[in-house]
Write a protein that holds these residues in place. Structure first.
Motif, mmCIF file in Angstrom:
data_model
loop_
_atom_site.group_PDB
_atom_site.id
_atom_site.type_symbol
_atom_site.label_atom_id
_atom_site.label_comp_id
_atom_site.label_asym_id
_atom_site.label_seq_id
_atom_site.Cartn_x
_atom_site.Cartn_y
_atom_site.Cartn_z
ATOM 1 N N ASP A 130 51.457 64.456 43.740
ATOM 2 C CA ASP A 130 51.557 65.903 43.932
ATOM 3 C C ASP A 130 50.594 66.319 45.032
ATOM 4 O O ASP A 130 49.373 66.326 44.846
ATOM 5 N N THR A 131 51.130 66.614 46.186
ATOM 6 C CA THR A 131 50.299 67.007 47.324
ATOM 7 C C THR A 131 50.301 68.519 47.538
ATOM 8 O O THR A 131 49.930 69.003 48.607
ATOM 9 N N SER A 132 50.703 69.277 46.573
ATOM 10 C CA SER A 132 50.771 70.721 46.724
ATOM 11 C C SER A 132 49.378 71.336 46.600
ATOM 12 O O SER A 132 48.391 70.682 46.254
ATOM 13 N N ASP A 164 49.131 81.884 44.911
ATOM 14 C CA ASP A 164 49.934 81.718 43.696
ATOM 15 C C ASP A 164 49.207 82.395 42.537
ATOM 16 O O ASP A 164 48.176 81.916 42.070
#
Length: 313
Positions: A130-132, A164
């Motif tokens: 997961d590179t978010s 976010d």
């Protein structure tokens, strides 16, 4: 009575001059089927057992006898092998060769038999990672709980929370970890708590914040929260009471004087910004100022209380 008779009895009772009457054999077939042992269908496919008859005579031949009039056993006369007397049917041995290997097509993947020395796989741990932004923020929050973060990493957290709004619920910060975050990175704690203000989980964070050990960073967090949002009155009053109690119970004089100064400055800020109604805590705060009147900040807070009292009267 025919079923009760043997073949020999039937032949003795027949008149050779007359043709024998053939009875209805359906009843005999049913009796035979009921008494015969049950054999699987696949085992019944074949030739049923037969007995060799080497004589050239007709069907109705009495059994051979010796000179003394004794009958000879039919098995001996027919020269039978005991292994031939079986209920199993004679079936051909079907040839079942092993099927050949199916040759792979052009579009199929060939199976490679890798040598033993080369069978250790080389993993690519970056695959499916997961590179978010959420993953980076969670990693930084985990580090922020343990040690202070540089300004650049703190800015990454602030940017991620700003982009976010729901990331704060999945950043990995539980109420149990809040005291460590407050002591190591109070600015991050303030930002996270401000994002959680509209959540039903904020009560759990407030409870931990109120009951944690009093320090400069905890008062900084509470002070920033009071100026940014409207905190519940009971929470602010409980925190002030815990601060006063901590100052009274500490044994080290140097640390006690230092904490008293911090609490007095903190209370003056709350009073001047009209965040609390001093009348709700007047008696408790006044007793605190009198107990530590030797400290300059406590004396200044006492004068502020008297000034407000005179203005209201």
């Amino acid at each position: 009575e025919l079923p009760k008779q043997s073949v020999r009895d039937f032949l003795d009772g027949c008149d050779p001059a007359e043709l024998p009457t053939i009875p209805d054999l359906d009843a005999f077939r049913r009796m035979h089927q009921e008494g015969a042992p049950q054999v699987r269908a696949e085992a019944a496919q074949g030739i049923r057992p037969c007995i060799r008859d080497r004589s050239d005579e007709a069907f109705w031949v009495p059994p051979p006898s010796t000179s003394a009039g004794e009958y000879v056993e039919e098995g001996g006369a027919l020269d039978l092998n005991p292994e031939e007397l079986t209920l199993l049917s004679l079936t051909p041995a079907w040839s079942r060769p092993v099927p050949p290997m199916l040759e792979p097509a052009v579009d199929e993947v060939f199976w490679l038999n890798v040598p033993h020395l080369l069978c250790e796989p080389v993993w690519d741990y970056t695959m499916c990672a997961d590179t978010s932004m959420g993953s980076e923020v969670r990693d930084l929050i985990a580090k922020a709980v343990k040690a202070p973060l540089p300004a650049g990493q703190q800015q990454v957290i602030f940017s991620g929370l700003e982009q976010d709004a729901k990331l704060v619920y999945h950043c990995g910060l539980s109420p149990k970890k809040l005291p460590d975050l407050v002591e190591n990175n109070p600015a991050i704690a303030i930002e996270v708590l401000l994002k959680l203000m509209s959540s039903s989980q904020i009560t759990g964070y407030f409870t931990v914040l109120v009951n944690m050990e009093m320090s400069l960073h905890s008062m900084e967090v509470v002070n920033r929260l009071t100026t940014a949002v409207d905190l519940p009155t009971e929470f602010v009053h409980l925190y002030i009471s815990n601060c006063i109690s901590s100052c009274e119970n500490i044994k080290d004089k140097y640390m006690q004087n230092r904490l008293v100064r911090l609490v007095c400055v903190f209370l003056q800020s709350l009073i001047r910004n009209k965040i609390i109604n001093v009348q709700d805590l007047f008696i408790e705060v006044q007793a605190f100022c009198i107990e530590f009147s030797r400290i300059r900040e406590a004396a200044s807070l006492f004068r502020l209380l008297k000034t407000l009292e005179n203005q209201q009267s």
